[in-house]
Design a protein around this motif. Structure first.
Motif, PDB file in Angstrom:
ATOM      1  N   SER A 217       0.847  -1.204   0.000  1.00 22.26           N
ATOM      2  CA  SER A 217       0.000   0.000   0.000  1.00 22.26           C
ATOM      3  C   SER A 217       0.882   1.254   0.000  1.00 22.26           C
ATOM      4  N   GLN A 218       2.036   1.187   0.701  1.00 22.24           N
ATOM      5  CA  GLN A 218       2.961   2.326   0.678  1.00 22.24           C
ATOM      6  C   GLN A 218       3.626   2.462  -0.698  1.00 22.24           C
ATOM      7  N   SER A 219       3.878   1.314  -1.335  1.00 22.47           N
ATOM      8  CA  SER A 219       4.478   1.363  -2.676  1.00 22.47           C
ATOM      9  C   SER A 219       3.522   2.018  -3.663  1.00 22.47           C
ATOM     10  N   ILE A 220       2.229   1.720  -3.516  1.00 18.19           N
ATOM     11  CA  ILE A 220       1.248   2.338  -4.423  1.00 18.19           C
ATOM     12  C   ILE A 220       1.202   3.851  -4.161  1.00 18.19           C
ATOM     13  N   ALA A 221       1.374   4.233  -2.898  1.00 16.83           N
ATOM     14  CA  ALA A 221       1.428   5.667  -2.589  1.00 16.83           C
ATOM     15  C   ALA A 221       2.689   6.309  -3.177  1.00 16.83           C
ATOM     16  N   ALA A 222       3.764   5.507  -3.280  1.00 16.62           N
ATOM     17  CA  ALA A 222       5.061   6.060  -3.709  1.00 16.62           C
ATOM     18  C   ALA A 222       5.236   6.071  -5.228  1.00 16.62           C
ATOM     19  N   VAL A 223       4.528   5.180  -5.944  1.00 14.45           N
ATOM     20  CA  VAL A 223       4.793   5.045  -7.382  1.00 14.45           C
ATOM     21  C   VAL A 223       4.091   6.166  -8.158  1.00 14.45           C
ATOM     22  N   ALA A 224       4.697   6.553  -9.271  1.00 13.73           N
ATOM     23  CA  ALA A 224       4.108   7.605 -10.116  1.00 13.73           C
ATOM     24  C   ALA A 224       2.828   7.103 -10.778  1.00 13.73           C
ATOM     25  N   ASP A 225       1.940   8.012 -11.141  1.00 11.74           N
ATOM     26  CA  ASP A 225       0.779   7.635 -11.952  1.00 11.74           C
ATOM     27  C   ASP A 225       1.306   6.990 -13.237  1.00 11.74           C
ATOM     28  N   GLY A 226       0.750   5.837 -13.580  1.00 13.52           N
ATOM     29  CA  GLY A 226       1.221   5.133 -14.784  1.00 13.52           C
ATOM     30  C   GLY A 226       2.555   4.432 -14.602  1.00 13.52           C
ATOM     31  N   GLY A 227       3.054   4.392 -13.368  1.00 12.88           N
ATOM     32  CA  GLY A 227       4.363   3.780 -13.107  1.00 12.88           C
ATOM     33  C   GLY A 227       4.306   2.257 -13.040  1.00 12.88           C
ATOM     34  N   LEU A 228       5.397   1.686 -12.555  1.00  7.57           N
ATOM     35  CA  LEU A 228       5.562   0.232 -12.576  1.00  7.57           C
ATOM     36  C   LEU A 228       6.022  -0.244 -11.198  1.00  7.57           C
ATOM     37  N   ILE A 229       5.414  -1.339 -10.720  1.00  8.42           N
ATOM     38  CA  ILE A 229       5.883  -1.980  -9.487  1.00  8.42           C
ATOM     39  C   ILE A 229       6.339  -3.387  -9.854  1.00  8.42           C
ATOM     40  N   SER A 230       7.602  -3.695  -9.554  1.00 15.15           N
ATOM     41  CA  SER A 230       8.103  -5.053  -9.767  1.00 15.15           C
ATOM     42  C   SER A 230       7.946  -5.809  -8.461  1.00 15.15           C
ATOM     43  N   LEU A 231       7.039  -6.776  -8.446  1.00 15.87           N
ATOM     44  CA  LEU A 231       6.770  -7.544  -7.225  1.00 15.87           C
ATOM     45  C   LEU A 231       7.781  -8.684  -7.122  1.00 15.87           C
ATOM     46  N   VAL A 232       8.687  -8.532  -6.155  1.00 17.03           N
ATOM     47  CA  VAL A 232       9.770  -9.496  -5.997  1.00 17.03           C
ATOM     48  C   VAL A 232       9.538 -10.394  -4.787  1.00 17.03           C
ATOM     49  N   GLY A 233       9.185  -9.800  -3.644  1.00 17.18           N
ATOM     50  CA  GLY A 233       9.127 -10.588  -2.419  1.00 17.18           C
ATOM     51  C   GLY A 233       7.915 -10.286  -1.567  1.00 17.18           C
ATOM     52  N   ASN A 234       7.816 -11.034  -0.500  1.00 20.36           N
ATOM     53  CA  ASN A 234       6.682 -10.916   0.421  1.00 20.36           C
ATOM     54  C   ASN A 234       7.210 -11.024   1.852  1.00 20.36           C
TER      55      ASN A 234
END
Ligand SMILES: NC(=O)c1ccc[n+]([C@@H]2O[C@H](COP(=O)([O-])OP(=O)(O)OC[C@H]3O[C@@H](n4cnc5c(N)ncnc54)[C@H](OP(=O)(O)O)[C@@H]3O)[C@@H](O)[C@H]2O)c1
Length: 309
Positions: A217-234
């Motif tokens: 949820s913090q990553s979604i707050a941090a990423v730019a509009d239209g940006g990319l999140i690479s999900l690596v770990g949990n």
């Protein structure tokens, strides 16, 4: 002593390294059952001591490093296949016989200890940062194996890197590796908003997500509009993703499954060209392997924990 079959190499293992999954396997918390007596570790490097019939890629005396997915040579990810330390014996051993297709050459300027850090963490980081380039921005989480490699690869590509971490000393070391801004995720639990502010309200083009359910949820707050999140770990437990928040961001979430042999070879070309050196936290001798696992479990390390054989 294994005897190499046709198409196989006998590798005298010189070094191996630990990843988060090795701890899960050792503690019986891995997602797949592991038979008793399985030799651990996915990552190792060594010297070719003998070759089976028909081998053409390598010769006796060559320095080689294993691939995480022994059968994924190129192209997109299709299946998990057999993995070291789970369905087949791993690299925490003096000798291993492997298919010549499942190893790559060690970059010349690296020691065996450095090369042994590459198969899982480095290649995962390489895959996770693909698609960003000069002028883009990246957020990495913490100072573990994957995040530190992601920072190094991004910096040589001209990407500006922000990082979260949990101590002032680690913040100093991340800065020394080229991170331009650091946020302490313990004292600033809403670090996503802080990252946004540090990027002039835009957010970062890419986030390398290693916390998973606890940090997304913090990553979604941090990423730019239209940006990319690479999900690596949990790594971090938590409430997971608010789909509405994610949808409004217009971002893309892609999962990373380490990488193929061809990705590994491309990464090694960049490592060689820029003479990049993996950040090794500590090297343990082979007979102190239990201490290496204990040290890995502690939060104090920065970068990779290696075993010298
Ligand atoms: N998908 C794949 O292909 C792939 C491949 C490799 C690894 N993984 C997974 O990726 C994750 C990272 O792997 P790794 O080898 O880099 O692990 P690692 O070396 O054990 O990384 C641990 C670091 O993560 C940071 N961290 C822990 N909780 C955090 C949180 N809540 N927020 C931010 N940072 C946090 C800490 O950094 P600080 O000490 O700086 O606070 C810690 O030192 C693991 O879950 C692993 O299983 C996936």
């Amino acid at each position: 002593m294994p005897i190499p079959s046709a198409g196989e190499l006998l590798v005298r293992v010189k070094a191996s390294s630990l990843n988060a999954r090795d701890l899960l396997i050792a503690n019986g918390r891995y997602s797949t059952a592991v038979p008793p007596g399985r030799i651990p570790l996915s990552d190792g490097a060594g010297i070719v001591e003998a070759v089976g019939d028909g081998v053409s890629r390598f010769r006796v005396g060559d320095r080689v490093v294993g691939t995480f997915h022994p059968a994924w040579l190129y192209g997109p990810f299709r299946e998990w296949g057999e993995l070291y330390g789970v369905q087949r014996d791993g690299w925490l051993t003096d000798y291993i016989a492997v298919d010549e297709q499942s190893v790559v050459a060690v970059p010349e300027h690296l020691s065996y200890e450095e090369a042994a850090t590459l198969p899982c963490a480095a290649l995962t980081a390489w895959s996770a940062v693909s698609g960003v380039g000069a002028g883009d921005s990246l957020l990495v989480q913490g100072s573990g194996g994957v995040s530190v490699f992601a920072l190094q690869f991004a910096r040589v590509a001209g990407v500006s890197v922000l990082a979260t971490t949990s101590s002032a000393e680690k913040a100093r070391r991340l800065r020394a590796l080229g991170a331009c801004d650091i946020v302490d995720y313990v004292s600033t639990p809403e670090w996503g908003a802080r990252v946004r502010a540090l990027t002039g309200g835009r957010g970062t083009d890419l986030v390398v997500e290693i916390g998973g359910a606890g940090t997304i949820s913090q990553s979604i707050a941090a990423v730019a509009d239209g940006g990319l999140i690479s999900l690596v770990g949990n790594l971090a437990s938590g409430g997971g993703m608010d789909l509405t928040q994610f949808f409004r961001r217009g971002a893309t979430l892609r999962t990373i499954t380490v990488g193929s042999r061809s990705d590994f070879e491309q990464m090694n070309r960049v490592i060689s060209r820029h003479r990049l050196r993996p950040v090794v936290d500590r090297v343990f001798p082979f007979n102190e392997t239990p201490d290496a696992f204990s040290h890995f479990e502690k939060g104090s390390r920065f970068g990779k924990v290696v075993i010298s054989h």
